[in-house]
Design an enzyme around this catalytic site. Structure first.
Site, PDB file in Angstrom:
ATOM      1  N   GLY A  93     -42.384  34.764  20.010  1.00  0.00           N
ATOM      2  CA  GLY A  93     -43.672  35.799  20.179  1.00  0.00           C
ATOM      3  C   GLY A  93     -43.084  37.293  20.409  1.00  0.00           C
ATOM      4  O   GLY A  93     -42.153  37.457  20.775  1.00  0.00           O
TER       5      GLY A  93
ATOM      6  N   HIS B 285     -46.575  34.903  28.405  1.00  0.00           N
ATOM      7  CA  HIS B 285     -45.719  35.899  28.522  1.00  0.00           C
ATOM      8  C   HIS B 285     -46.251  37.045  27.593  1.00  0.00           C
ATOM      9  O   HIS B 285     -45.967  38.224  28.118  1.00  0.00           O
ATOM     10  CB  HIS B 285     -44.516  35.273  27.882  1.00  0.00           C
ATOM     11  CG  HIS B 285     -43.340  36.177  27.522  1.00  0.00           C
ATOM     12  ND1 HIS B 285     -42.168  36.198  28.465  1.00  0.00           N
ATOM     13  CD2 HIS B 285     -43.119  37.345  26.700  1.00  0.00           C
ATOM     14  CE1 HIS B 285     -41.405  37.043  28.285  1.00  0.00           C
ATOM     15  NE2 HIS B 285     -41.808  37.856  27.142  1.00  0.00           N
ATOM     16  N   GLU B 286     -46.923  36.773  26.367  1.00  0.00           N
ATOM     17  CA  GLU B 286     -47.159  37.780  25.481  1.00  0.00           C
ATOM     18  C   GLU B 286     -48.498  38.723  26.207  1.00  0.00           C
ATOM     19  O   GLU B 286     -48.545  39.745  25.837  1.00  0.00           O
ATOM     20  CB  GLU B 286     -47.504  37.437  24.181  1.00  0.00           C
ATOM     21  CG  GLU B 286     -46.300  36.625  23.369  1.00  0.00           C
ATOM     22  CD  GLU B 286     -44.985  37.493  23.541  1.00  0.00           C
ATOM     23  OE1 GLU B 286     -45.055  38.731  23.616  1.00  0.00           O
ATOM     24  OE2 GLU B 286     -44.086  36.775  23.446  1.00  0.00           O
TER      25      GLU B 286
ATOM     26  N   HIS C 171     -47.272  41.198  28.534  1.00  0.00           N
ATOM     27  CA  HIS C 171     -46.919  42.342  27.984  1.00  0.00           C
ATOM     28  C   HIS C 171     -48.033  43.408  27.695  1.00  0.00           C
ATOM     29  O   HIS C 171     -47.561  44.664  28.054  1.00  0.00           O
ATOM     30  CB  HIS C 171     -46.093  42.345  26.732  1.00  0.00           C
ATOM     31  CG  HIS C 171     -44.728  41.571  26.629  1.00  0.00           C
ATOM     32  ND1 HIS C 171     -43.758  42.413  27.065  1.00  0.00           N
ATOM     33  CD2 HIS C 171     -43.800  40.646  26.246  1.00  0.00           C
ATOM     34  CE1 HIS C 171     -42.563  41.937  27.029  1.00  0.00           C
ATOM     35  NE2 HIS C 171     -42.662  40.821  26.616  1.00  0.00           N
TER      36      HIS C 171
ATOM     37  N   CYS D 153     -36.720  37.098  27.147  1.00  0.00           N
ATOM     38  CA  CYS D 153     -37.937  38.129  26.211  1.00  0.00           C
ATOM     39  C   CYS D 153     -37.146  39.195  25.551  1.00  0.00           C
ATOM     40  O   CYS D 153     -35.878  39.451  25.633  1.00  0.00           O
ATOM     41  CB  CYS D 153     -38.455  39.181  27.710  1.00  0.00           C
ATOM     42  SG  CYS D 153     -39.400  40.381  26.880  1.00  0.00           S
ATOM     43  N   LEU D 154     -37.516  39.447  24.224  1.00  0.00           N
ATOM     44  CA  LEU D 154     -36.675  40.163  23.340  1.00  0.00           C
ATOM     45  C   LEU D 154     -36.507  41.682  23.604  1.00  0.00           C
ATOM     46  O   LEU D 154     -35.546  42.135  23.147  1.00  0.00           O
ATOM     47  CB  LEU D 154     -37.324  40.151  22.049  1.00  0.00           C
ATOM     48  CG  LEU D 154     -37.912  38.854  21.376  1.00  0.00           C
ATOM     49  CD1 LEU D 154     -38.508  39.007  19.940  1.00  0.00           C
ATOM     50  CD2 LEU D 154     -36.704  37.813  21.220  1.00  0.00           C
TER      51      LEU D 154
ATOM     52  N   GLN E  55     -43.649  46.250  22.231  1.00  0.00           N
ATOM     53  CA  GLN E  55     -42.352  45.603  22.017  1.00  0.00           C
ATOM     54  C   GLN E  55     -41.648  46.273  20.527  1.00  0.00           C
ATOM     55  O   GLN E  55     -40.469  46.233  20.353  1.00  0.00           O
ATOM     56  CB  GLN E  55     -41.910  43.934  22.010  1.00  0.00           C
ATOM     57  CG  GLN E  55     -42.398  43.570  23.256  1.00  0.00           C
ATOM     58  CD  GLN E  55     -41.979  41.898  23.125  1.00  0.00           C
ATOM     59  OE1 GLN E  55     -42.564  41.148  22.872  1.00  0.00           O
ATOM     60  NE2 GLN E  55     -40.670  42.147  23.630  1.00  0.00           N
TER      61      GLN E  55
HETATM   62 NI    NI Z   1     -41.277  39.432  25.918  1.00  0.00          NI
END
Ligand code: NI
Length: 220
Positions: A81, A174-175, A178, A132-133, A86
């Protein structure tokens, strides 16, 4: 959120695209084939800590390009995701390619998403690893509900309802976090947050090197 390597990922069976079942789908989505890689922002950058703006213009080439680029960027970073902030764009939108608890692969994009969690009485919290990226290299246990529904729009402004269980429910939560200006670090105890920062400092360079290799393997 990163791909979870300890689970099997059915690549061509039982797929849902934009919430609709399809018979088969390529490993790399058509969006990613068209896209360019963008830089993934890292926790501490302001764009990740303020709420994103609603998307108000639909059906534009800019929006399509953003989605294409987000898909490719997500795959290059081994993601399940990715939210728009991001890649440094403060708009309410995320993309995903993520398996659920039933082995179904879900992929798509959703704009101006609103999270709808089960009622507190029927809510089951599950502790599982999460990464998380934008916190490259760290994984920490985070409690999340085992089911989630997200309501929003597609890039042409059509209404969408996406439902998730298991790791996909976690991804949806999670997304959407963000887009409200939160990372999962905000949900951790002080000690776990410190641990995540330490993991990130130790492993960040390796993660960036892996992304460069993956980008090269995709010819980007
Ligand atoms: Ni993330």
């Amino acid at each position: 959120m990163p791909v979870r390597h300890d689970r099997t990922h059915p690549m061509d069976r039982r797929v849902r695209v934009q919430g609709q079942p399809v018979d088969s789908y390529p490993a790399l989505s058509p969006e990613a084939e068209r896209g360019s890689v963008r830089r993934v922002t890292v926790v501490g950058e302001e764009v990740l800590s303020r709420p994103c703006r609603e998307v108000t213009e639909f059906g534009t080439p800019e929006l399509s390009t953003l989605i294409d680029d987000m898909f490719l960027t997500m795959y290059v970073a081994d993601g399940a995701g990715l939210a728009a902030n991001q890649v440094g764009v403060g708009l309410r939108l995320f993309v995903y390619d993520c398996p659920d608890d039933h082995g179904i692969r879900h992929l798509g994009h959703i704009i101006n998403p609103v999270l709808d969690l089960p009622e507190p009485g029927s809510r089951r919290l599950v502790d599982d690893f999460e990464g998380c990226l934008s916190v490259p290299g760290a994984t920490v246990t985070v409690p999340r509900t085992d089911r989630a529904v997200v309501r929003g729009l597609d890039k042409d402004g059509n209404p969408l309802v996406i439902e998730g269980t298991g790791y996909f429910a976690r991804c949806l939560q999670h997304e959407t976090d963000h887009l409200l200006g939160h990372t999962y670090l905000d949900r951790l105890s002080k000690r776990d947050r410190k641990d995540a920062w330490r993991q990130m400092e130790d492993r960040r360079d390796d993660v960036f090197a892996q992304r460069a290799v993956k980008a090269a393997s995709l010819g980007r």
